[in-house]
Design an enzyme around this catalytic site. Structure first.
Site, PDB file in Angstrom:
ATOM      1  CG  PHE A 106    -110.802  56.317  23.958  1.00 29.48           C
ATOM      2  CD1 PHE A 106    -109.512  56.560  24.395  1.00 29.48           C
ATOM      3  CD2 PHE A 106    -111.561  57.405  23.525  1.00 29.48           C
ATOM      4  CE1 PHE A 106    -108.980  57.842  24.409  1.00 29.48           C
ATOM      5  CE2 PHE A 106    -111.033  58.680  23.534  1.00 29.48           C
ATOM      6  CZ  PHE A 106    -109.746  58.899  23.978  1.00 29.48           C
ATOM      7  CE  LYS A 107    -110.971  61.096  26.050  1.00 33.79           C
ATOM      8  NZ  LYS A 107    -111.268  62.520  26.043  1.00 33.79           N
ATOM      9  CG  ASP A 108    -115.177  53.467  30.200  1.00 32.89           C
ATOM     10  OD1 ASP A 108    -115.404  54.302  31.100  1.00 32.89           O
ATOM     11  OD2 ASP A 108    -116.037  53.118  29.380  1.00 32.89           O
ATOM     12  CB  ALA A 111    -111.224  56.473  33.814  1.00 34.21           C
ATOM     13  CB  THR A 139    -112.047  63.048  29.792  1.00 41.25           C
ATOM     14  OG1 THR A 139    -111.211  62.821  28.666  1.00 41.25           O
ATOM     15  CG2 THR A 139    -111.198  62.946  31.049  1.00 41.25           C
TER      16      THR A 139
END
Length: 433
Positions: A106-108, A111, A139
């Protein structure tokens, strides 16, 4: 867009300063001075909006005209150029899959948005910007992929030795170029402490432009709010109250959900689902915030003993009455150990033939427990592809978990990482060099 420090509301900066600086000098966190609800017309049309249009309208509502609309649309279109599909397991249980981006976590979202935004703000600067990021797992890979080969920006990723999965480690140690990885002999909290101390080191920051890509940076939270609206769009129509069950570590994801709530998204409750690093569930139960050293679990991305975003949550819920009582109205805490997590993975596959990673499984268990006493429509955030935790999945399911091609290609690459202890001076000298 103006933002203040949670430690000093009179300390106000613009968005560029908050994003490129990352952390205020007073060790607070930046929060928007105003979060305005979206117009009713947005919610009337929500079912017909594309993910890209949702991302643009939400970010424009937060940022305003600080960034020209054409530039902001380019940033948001680049952020959400992959799907966040909702998979229905039962009428009142759905899974929001957030692992369809380049690093399969999900951190795409955060980022990619952050890298585009920082590149926009960094135009015309002669001195390179160094991004510091501590990771407990996902992350690092997302930031590495999001910032790879971005002109004028170098990335330094700190991760705890032996406490991330093999695939996660490969994602953050094999790109090279402007991405460097430091393997710290310690925990995630040790990595996070080093990053925070560097930002507060005035001698260091006078020589080097530093920023952060952790969820301490407000640029991470803005895009993480997008997929709450996208999930709600896909769950319509429903007449039952909607709750989101959120596997939680540093609590950036839940804080982003609260931003969506303040903007008018009709969420009835957020479930803060943790592993045995249960700092926030314990706070919700006792009213005492008691951070402690993190404990290693099979849901490693949630192994956080002092969640940074507690400061933002406490700030959001201050006002009439006690912060604790206000927070309990909107959040419910749940905690599960490794044995329960493994059983959850087995149960999900047995009942639905759905393969869910250890973090999502904790969110699923929290939703089931909450639904025992509440008739609600629940959405569980599935934060990472299960193949990133292959050893755990294989143990739980007793078969060889399939690995997608984009992850499989990493396994043959050589890890390149700098070994360090947990001491600040060694890390400081590395940055100055």
């Amino acid at each position: 867009m103006k933002l203040y420090s949670t430690n000093d509301t009179s300390h106000i900066v613009d968005l560029k300063t908050a994003v490129l600086k990352g952390l205020p000098d007073d060790n607070g966190l930046y929060m928007p001075c105003k979060i305005k609800p979206l117009d009713k017309s947005f919610y009337t049309e929500l079912g017909n909006l594309s993910f890209e249009e949702i991302a643009f309208q939400v970010s424009h509502q937060l940022i305003g005209d600080y960034i020209p609309a054409s530039a902001l649309r380019s940033i948001t279109d680049s952020t959400v150029n992959f799907a966040a599909p909702l998979v229905k397991l039962e009428d009142n249980i759905s899974i929001l899959e957030l692992f369809h981006g380049p690093s399969m976590a999900f951190k795409d979202f955060g980022a990619r948005f952050m890298s585009q935004l920082m590149a926009y703000f960094n135009r015309g600067e002669n001195e390179e910007l160094t991004i510091l990021v501590a990771t407990s797992g996902d992350t690092g890979g997302a930031v590495a992929a999001g910032f790879y080969d971005t002109p004028g920006i170098n990335v330094v990723i700190l991760y705890p030795s032996g406490k991330v999965s093999d695939i996660q480690e490969k994602q953050l140690t094999t790109l090279g170029n402007n991405i460097r990885a430091i393997e710290i002999d310690g925990t995630f909290d040790d990595c996070q402490a080093l990053v925070k101390r560097a930002f507060l080191d005035k001698e260091l920051t006078s020589h080097k432009r530093l920023s952060s890509a952790n969820s301490i940076n407000i640029a991470r939270l803005i895009p993480q709010s997008f997929y709450y609206f996208e999930a709600f769009k896909q769950i319509l129509p429903t007449l039952k109250p909607v709750v989101f069950s959120i596997p939680s570590g540093n609590f950036g994801n839940l804080t982003a959900g609260m931003i969506a709530k303040i903007m008018g998204l009709p969420v009835a409750k957020f479930l803060a689902a943790t592993n045995t690093n249960d700092i926030i569930p314990n706070y919700l139960e006792t009213g005492e915030y008691s951070p402690r050293p993190s404990t290693r679990t099979i849901s490693n991305a949630m192994d956080v003993g002092d969640p940074s975003n507690y400061k933002r949550l406490a700030d959001m819920f201050k006002g009439d009455g006690s912060t604790w009582n206000n927070m309990k109205e909107m959040l419910a805490g749940f905690k599960y150990n490794d044995a329960a997590t493994l059983e959850g993975i087995k149960e999900i596959y047995s009942k639905y033939e759905y393969i869910m990673d250890p973090h999502g499984a904790i969110g699923y268990l929290a939703l089931l427990d909450y639904q025992k006493q509440h008739d609600v429509c629940g959405v569980v955030l599935e934060t990472a592809h299960p193949a990133k935790f292959k050893d755990v999945m294989d143990e739980a399911l007793k078969f060889d978990t399939p690995i997608p091609k984009k992850l499989l290609s990493l396994l043959g690459k050589d890890k390149v990482a700098i070994q360090m202890g947990g001491g600040y001076e060694e890390f400081r000298e590395f940055l100055l060099a």
